[in-house]
Each structure stands twice: as structure tokens, then as C-alpha cells.
Design an enzyme around this catalytic site. Structure first.
Site, mmCIF file in Angstrom:
data_model
loop_
_atom_site.group_PDB
_atom_site.id
_atom_site.type_symbol
_atom_site.label_atom_id
_atom_site.label_comp_id
_atom_site.label_asym_id
_atom_site.label_seq_id
_atom_site.Cartn_x
_atom_site.Cartn_y
_atom_site.Cartn_z
ATOM 1 N N LYS A 1 -30.904 -7.088 35.369
ATOM 2 C CA LYS A 1 -29.727 -6.991 36.609
ATOM 3 C C LYS A 1 -28.347 -6.932 36.104
ATOM 4 O O LYS A 1 -27.522 -6.526 36.895
ATOM 5 C CB LYS A 1 -30.018 -8.531 37.368
ATOM 6 C CG LYS A 1 -31.350 -8.699 38.067
ATOM 7 C CD LYS A 1 -31.282 -9.994 38.791
ATOM 8 C CE LYS A 1 -32.553 -10.072 39.505
ATOM 9 N NZ LYS A 1 -33.399 -11.530 39.456
ATOM 10 N N HIS A 2 -28.294 -7.103 34.615
ATOM 11 C CA HIS A 2 -26.849 -7.206 34.419
ATOM 12 C C HIS A 2 -26.172 -5.714 34.387
ATOM 13 O O HIS A 2 -24.931 -5.639 34.359
ATOM 14 C CB HIS A 2 -26.538 -7.666 32.784
ATOM 15 C CG HIS A 2 -27.291 -6.803 32.007
ATOM 16 N ND1 HIS A 2 -28.405 -6.855 31.639
ATOM 17 C CD2 HIS A 2 -26.866 -5.648 31.079
ATOM 18 C CE1 HIS A 2 -28.971 -6.008 30.558
ATOM 19 N NE2 HIS A 2 -27.745 -5.404 30.346
ATOM 20 N N THR A 3 -26.938 -4.476 34.709
ATOM 21 C CA THR A 3 -26.271 -3.270 34.940
ATOM 22 C C THR A 3 -26.231 -3.158 36.345
ATOM 23 O O THR A 3 -25.882 -1.811 36.701
ATOM 24 C CB THR A 3 -26.912 -2.087 33.969
ATOM 25 O OG1 THR A 3 -28.186 -2.324 34.647
ATOM 26 C CG2 THR A 3 -26.870 -2.594 32.612
ATOM 27 N N GLN A 4 -26.621 -3.927 37.280
ATOM 28 C CA GLN A 4 -26.793 -3.570 38.454
ATOM 29 C C GLN A 4 -25.603 -3.770 39.456
ATOM 30 O O GLN A 4 -25.867 -3.657 40.681
ATOM 31 C CB GLN A 4 -28.149 -4.231 39.160
ATOM 32 C CG GLN A 4 -29.408 -3.836 38.289
ATOM 33 C CD GLN A 4 -30.283 -3.096 39.174
ATOM 34 O OE1 GLN A 4 -30.472 -3.562 40.222
ATOM 35 N NE2 GLN A 4 -31.124 -2.180 38.540
ATOM 36 N N ASP B 1 -31.922 1.945 37.416
ATOM 37 C CA ASP B 1 -30.902 1.415 36.642
ATOM 38 C C ASP B 1 -29.718 2.401 36.856
ATOM 39 O O ASP B 1 -29.577 3.287 35.707
ATOM 40 C CB ASP B 1 -31.506 1.518 35.121
ATOM 41 C CG ASP B 1 -30.340 0.991 34.279
ATOM 42 O OD1 ASP B 1 -29.373 0.248 34.423
ATOM 43 O OD2 ASP B 1 -30.613 1.203 32.978
#
Lengths: 285, 368
Positions: free
Chosen positions: A61-64, A166
């Protein structure tokens, strides 16, 4: 892109040479065989999902969601080439965190790109493009990526990443001048793309495009185009809170790519409507 | 197990008893046979130049490349087997690419040179591979400034101010040593390199020159020297070579003239000497003939005298004989006349002999 098969190892045979004699570590080589045609020859894969990020069975999730972002990029064609423009802000949420971030970059002598959205993703995209143009340089055969090739490449990259769930969180404008014709195209974060005589990303699509539709002609002179661009930038700056009065203008012509030093535009905040912005919009505050 | 290597030249993994690795030496020889490749480090950059032997008249110009960019700020020129060179170049590109993606900075020249040297060295340590027949001149211009490295087949790597490999390396190195590299700009450098390449090229067959540089003029990017500049440099080199030849010809001419003069002088001297000798000889001859004539005269005189003497002696002896004869004749005449008077017949011969014997016996008997 230069395709680098595992030449030495394959010719010599496995085990005959120490692993250092292999141009890249064996693991990387194998990955390359799996990779798509547009994979970079080294570094991380552009399109695979990092298995570590999926360890818990949950998508990462951290790149979303974007963190440091740039706002609109504008582009117009004119008689002798293409103009791209943007401000130099890297905003951390709504904080004006980085005020000298150059969001317009040269790809090669015939092409420049500008990006809004997540700026780290843009830096990553630039690394891909730099690798491509470095390879073109090393081939030294006079060939280089044409603007429309850069555009298609970026379309594939962004669409492919979207398919991995992603995405690269960018809207990109590709401007170029090749074969006597200006090229202007845009790619969205999920691979949506089109070419036009004038394009804009983000807020600019709403604020600047109407002005462009009204005033743009393909046979504009450079002065006219610059004036139009300044006007568009100014309008965007007046209405977009996530922008600053520090702009750059990139010009791609037959002579090559020039990216201007940052400059500011004269602004006037004494309009009556600015004093009472809700006057024509009842119910707002 | 015969031949020059005595079996020690079969593998790079075996030393010869006197401490050589023959395969590595042979790889170096492959380099020494190739066209000359020169590199010089000037004050503002590096210039590489290669002499490309023409493989065929049908070859496209500008093909058979010898200089290759491996990154924007670095490039190599290869001497030796072109195919091995490609392998080195592709490795160098991979290294540069890899360094950049890992560290985000362009690879420094010494790192790239070291990595290439390590890679080259690996092929000197295993029986299953052969060393690269390539010496690589590496030019880089990074934060540390312009640098020139040479990576050899053995895997050694050194930094140079200027160096040369290939056929004409010895002459080229001598010429490079004469250059003032610290004061020379790359613009001057390309002409110098072109001149040296033309100077050390000693075959009738033509060659193609390839020049590459990395300097401020090229935007600190490794590039082939722009065609116009390269052509100018080549023209200057050709002119210089022609001038050199003309100078040499002029020198030859003057030395020839000197020789001719010397020869003429020597000939004149000889002639004079000869004339003198002839004169002397003639004089001598005249004297000798005079002497001879005198001697002859003397001898003639002597002869005449002797003859006279002899004649006189003969006459005298004749007279003596006549004188001696006379009494005898007289006696005979007298005897004859007496005989005639006495009428005695002379004894026949046998009787006379008997008479004589008897007389002799009588004599001997009286003795005893």
C-alpha cells in the site's frame, strides 16, 4: 535498448568461468530473460511486484498514494516546435516543501518530458529514460529515441505498472520536435494517453485548456506561444493553491532542447472577484 | 611437446620454468600486430586515435570501428582482435551502467579501469579460457578530471599521460614523449595524434584514421572528433608527412651534391697524382733507356775490343802454330826426301805393332 544477452557465460559454458566473469549476476540475468522488451538492462525490474512487499498476502500500500507531488504541466505546439511549462514546486501534501524541483527534463536532443504527480516516481521514470538515451549514446550510430517513441514507451510503462496494481503516480507530458514536426502527447497514471496540439495535466486540464482552446493556433510564433503560456501559467497559479510563482519553460525546436532558468510572473491580486471569490457562487464560502 | 613453448604455452594456468605465461605473451603479440592506437591526455581532455588497416578495398568507410563510448563520460579505443574488443566494450558498458544504477553517479575512470582490468585478468587464470587479444585505452572525464588508462591482456592497468599500442607503438611513444602535453589543448592534440599516426604508418597501403576525444569542446562527452576537425587534422598530418619527406629528400639532395663534389675533388687529385706518376715514370724510363744505351755502347766497345783481342790472339796463335809447324814440316819434308832417297817402304801396321810390343817387353825385362 541495447539487448545484452549473457554472452560470455553462454559461449563459454556453465561452470567454466568464475561467476565474476559473467557480465551480471546470474539472478539478474534470469530475471532479464523473464522481463519485457522495455526492461532496463540493469537495476530493478520496472514492472514486477516486489515479492517482499506481498509477504503478508496483502498487496502493498505504501506506493499507492502520492506523497511529494507536482502540480500541472502545460504544453503547446507552435510553428517551430513545442513549449512545455510547469512550476518548480514539490509539495508534501499541501506543504510547499521543495521549491526548486525541476519537473521539466530533457530526454535527448529532440525530446523533453514534464511530469506532475508523485515526484519520486518521476525520478524513477527519468532513470529509465536516461538509461535508454545513454544506451543510444553508447551505440554511437546516430539513432536516438524519437518523441513518439518516448511517448509510446511511457504509455507501456505506466499501463504495465497499473496492471501490477502498483501504478507510477504521474501524469506525463511528452514534447518533442522531429522530422520538421512538433510532437505533443500526454500519458496518465494508468496509461491513458493521447496526442494533441495543446495538452495539460491535472488542474491545468481545467484551468488552462479552455484558454488554449480559445487562443491556440498551430502556426503561432514563438513570442505568441510564450505569451499564451505565461497567461495559462498565471491562471493556474491564481487558482491552484498547490503551485508557486516560480516557473520553468522548456522549448523543443529543430535546434534542440532548452530549459529556461526559473522565472516568476507578475501577478495582480486586486481583482474584485479575488476579494470575494464566493460572489458568483452562492452557497460556497 | 616440442616447439618453442615446450608445452608451457598450452594453457594460461601453467607457468613456464622461467616464469612466463606464454598464452598471455601471445595475446600481447596479437595486440602488437594490430594497427597503432594512440592516446594522449592533454590539459583539457583526452584524445584517442586509431590507425585502421584497410581490410578490403570494398569496406565501407567509417566501418570497422575502433573507438567506442561506454558511457557519456568515458570511452575506449581497442587495439588487437576487434571481436575481443567488442566483448571488452560491452563489459565496460555493463559496468558503467551498473555503477550508475547502483550509486546514481557516473563511474569514475579509475574504477572502470580497475573493473576492466579485473575482468581481463580473469581470462588469464583458467585453462578453459584464453586471454583477450586486446589492449584497451580508456579515456574518462569525471570529477577527477581527464584521465587516460591502458588495460593490457595480462590484466594490468596503468594511468598514462600518453601511450601507444600496436604496430607503430615504439615510434609513436617516442613522438609522444616530445609533446608538451601539459600545455597542449585537445584541439592541438588531435592534430598531434593524426601526425604521429601518419608518421608511424610505414606501409604503402593506405589506412583509415579514427579520432575520438573527451574534453570541454565535446561537452565532456566521449565522441568521435567532428568530421570537419578530423579532416583538418588529417590534412595537417598529411602535409607534415609530405614536408618531412621533402625535407628528407632535400637532405638527400644536398648530401648527394656534397658527395658528388667530394668525388670530383678526389678524381681530380687522383688524376694529378696519376699524371705526376706518369711523368716520373717517363723520366725514369728515359733515364733508364739512356743508361741502357750507354751500357750497350760500352758493351759494344768492350765486345769490339774483346773481338779484336781475340782476333789478335787467334792471329798470334796461328802464327805460333805456323811457326811450330814449320820445323816439323821441314823435318817431314826432309824425312820424306830422305825416305825417298833411301827407298825404304814404311812398315805395315801389324808389323809395326809387333815391333812395338817386342820393344816394350824388352824394356820390362830389363827392369826386372
Amino acid at each position: 535498448m541495447l539487448h545484452r544477452p549473457p554472452s560470455h557465460s553462454a559461449a563459454i559454458g556453465p561452470g567454466a568461468v568464475p561467476c565474476l566473469a559473467l557480465p551480471t549476476p546470474a539472478a539478474l540475468e534470469q530475471r532479464q530473460q523473464l522481463g519485457a522488451a522495455q526492461a532496463p538492462s540493469c537495476g530493478a525490474e520496472a514492472f514486477t511486484v516486489d515479492p517482499a512487499a506481498l509477504a503478508g498476502g496483502q498487496p502493498r500500500k505504501h506506493t499507492q498514494y502520492p506523497y511529494v507531488t507536482g502540480t500541472s504541466v502545460l504544453g503547446i505546439t507552435y510553428k517551430d516546435g513545442v513549449l512545455l511549462a510547469s512550476d518548480t514546486l514539490g509539495a508534501y501534501g499541501s506543504t510547499k516543501r521543495y521549491k526548486s524541483f525541476e519537473r521539466l527534463r530533457k530526454v535527448n536532443d529532440v525530446c523533453a518530458v514534464g511530469a506532475s504527480g508523485e515526484l519520486s516516481d518521476f525520478q524513477y521514470i527519468m532513470r529509465l529514460l536516461e538509461e535508454l538515451s545513454d544506451d543510444d549514446f553508447c551505440m554511437d550510430d546516430g539513432h536516438h529515441l524519437k518523441p513518439h517513441e518516448v511517448h509510446s514507451y511511457l504509455c507501456r510503462v505506466l499501463y504495465n505498472r497499473r496492471n501490477k496494481f502498483d501504478p507510477l503516480w504521474n501524469s506525463i507530458v511528452v514534447g518533442g520536435f522531429y522530422g520538421g514536426k512538433p510532437f505533443l502527447g500526454t500519458v496518465g497514471m494508468i496509461g491513458t494517453n493521447y496526442t494533441d496540439e495543446h495538452v495539460a495535466t491535472g488542474f491545468g486540464n481545467h484551468l488552462a485548456r479552455p484558454l488554449m482552446r480559445e487562443k491556440h493556433r498551430p502556426d503561432m510564433s514563438e513570442e505568441e506561444a510564450t505569451a499564451l503560456m505565461h497567461e495559462c501559467l498565471k491562471v493556474c497559479y491564481y487558482r491552484d493553491k498547490n503551485s508557486i510563482n516560480k516557473f520553468q519553460l522548456a522549448k523543443v525546436t529543430a535546434e534542440g532542447v532548452t530549459i529556461s532558468e526559473p522565472f516568476a510572473l507578475e501577478t495582480d491580486w486586486n481583482y474584485k472577484l479575488f476579494a470575494n471569490p464566493a460572489a458568483n457562487a452562492p452557497g460556497t464560502w | 611437446m616440442s616447439g618453442i613453448g615446450s608445452g608451457y604455452d598450452l594453457s594460461t594456468s601453467t607457468f613456464s620454468p622461467d616464469g612466463r605465461v606464454f598464452q598471455t605473451d601471445y595475446a600481447q603479440k596479437a595486440v602488437d600486430n594490430s594497427g597503432t592506437v594512440i592516446g594522449i591526455r592533454c590539459k583539457d581532455g583526452v584524445v584517442l586515435g586509431a590507425e585502421k588497416q584497410l581490410i578490403s578495398k570494398m569496406l565501407e568507410s567509417n566501418s570497422n570501428r575502433r573507438t567506442f563510448p561506454v558511457d557519456r563520460h568515458a570511452g575506449v579505443a581497442c587495439a588487437g582482435l576487434a571481436a575481443d574488443g567488442r566483448a571488452i566494450v560491452s563489459r565496460a558498458m555493463a559496468e558503467a551502467n551498473n555503477y550508475k544504477s547502483f550509486y546514481g553517479d557516473p563511474i569514475p575512470g579509475h574504477v572502470l579501469a580497475e573493473r576492466l582490468a579485473t575482468y581481463t585478468h580473469l581470462f588469464n587464470m583458467y585453462w578453459s579460457v584464453r586471454p583477450f587479444g586486446v589492449s584497451t585505452l580508456l579515456a574518462s572525464y569525471g570529477k577527477e578530471g581527464p584521465h587516460l588508462y591502458l588495460v593490457e591482456p595480462s590484466g594490468t592497468m596503468h594511468r598514462y599521460f600518453g601511450t601507444a599500442v600496436g604496430k607503430g607503438r615504439q615510434g609513436a611513444k617516442n613522438e609522444i614523449e616530445k609533446l608538451k602535453l601539459e600545455e597542449m589543448s585537445c584541439r592541438e592534440g588531435i592534430t598531434a595524434v593524426a601526425k604521429i599516426l601518419h608518421q608511424v604508418h610505414d606501409e604503402e597501403k593506405g589506412f583509415e584514421m579514427e579520432l575520438a576525444w573527451i574534453c570541454e569542446d565535446s561537452g565532456r562527452q566521449f565522441q568521435r572528433v567532428p568530421q570537419q576537425l578530423a579532416e583538418e587534422a588529417e590534412a595537417a598530418a598529411k602535409a607534415a608527412r609530405l614536408e618531412n619527406q621533402e625535407q628528407a629528400l632535400g637532405k638527400l639532395d644536398t648530401s648527394l651534391a656534397e658527395l658528388r663534389q667530394e668525388l670530383a675533388a678526389a678524381a681530380a687529385e687522383l688524376r694529378q697524382e696519376l699524371a705526376e706518376q706518369r711523368k716520373e715514370l717517363r723520366q725514369e724510363l728515359a733515364e733508364q733507356s739512356k743508361e741502357l744505351a750507354e751500357q750497350r755502347k760500352e758493351l759494344c766497345q768492350e765486345l769490339a775490343e774483346q773481338r779484336k783481342e781475340l782476333l789478335a790472339a787467334v792471329a798470334a796463335s796461328e802464327a805460333r802454330v805456323a811457326a811450330a809447324q814449320k820445323p816439323l814440316v821441314d823435318l817431314v819434308t826432309a824425312a820424306m826426301s830422305a825416305l825417298a832417297d833411301s827407298n825404304i817402304q814404311p812398315l805395315p801396321h801389324a808389323a809395326r805393332q809387333e815391333q812395338e810390343e817386342a820393344e816394350a817387353e824388352a824394356c820390362s825385362g830389363s827392369d826386372s
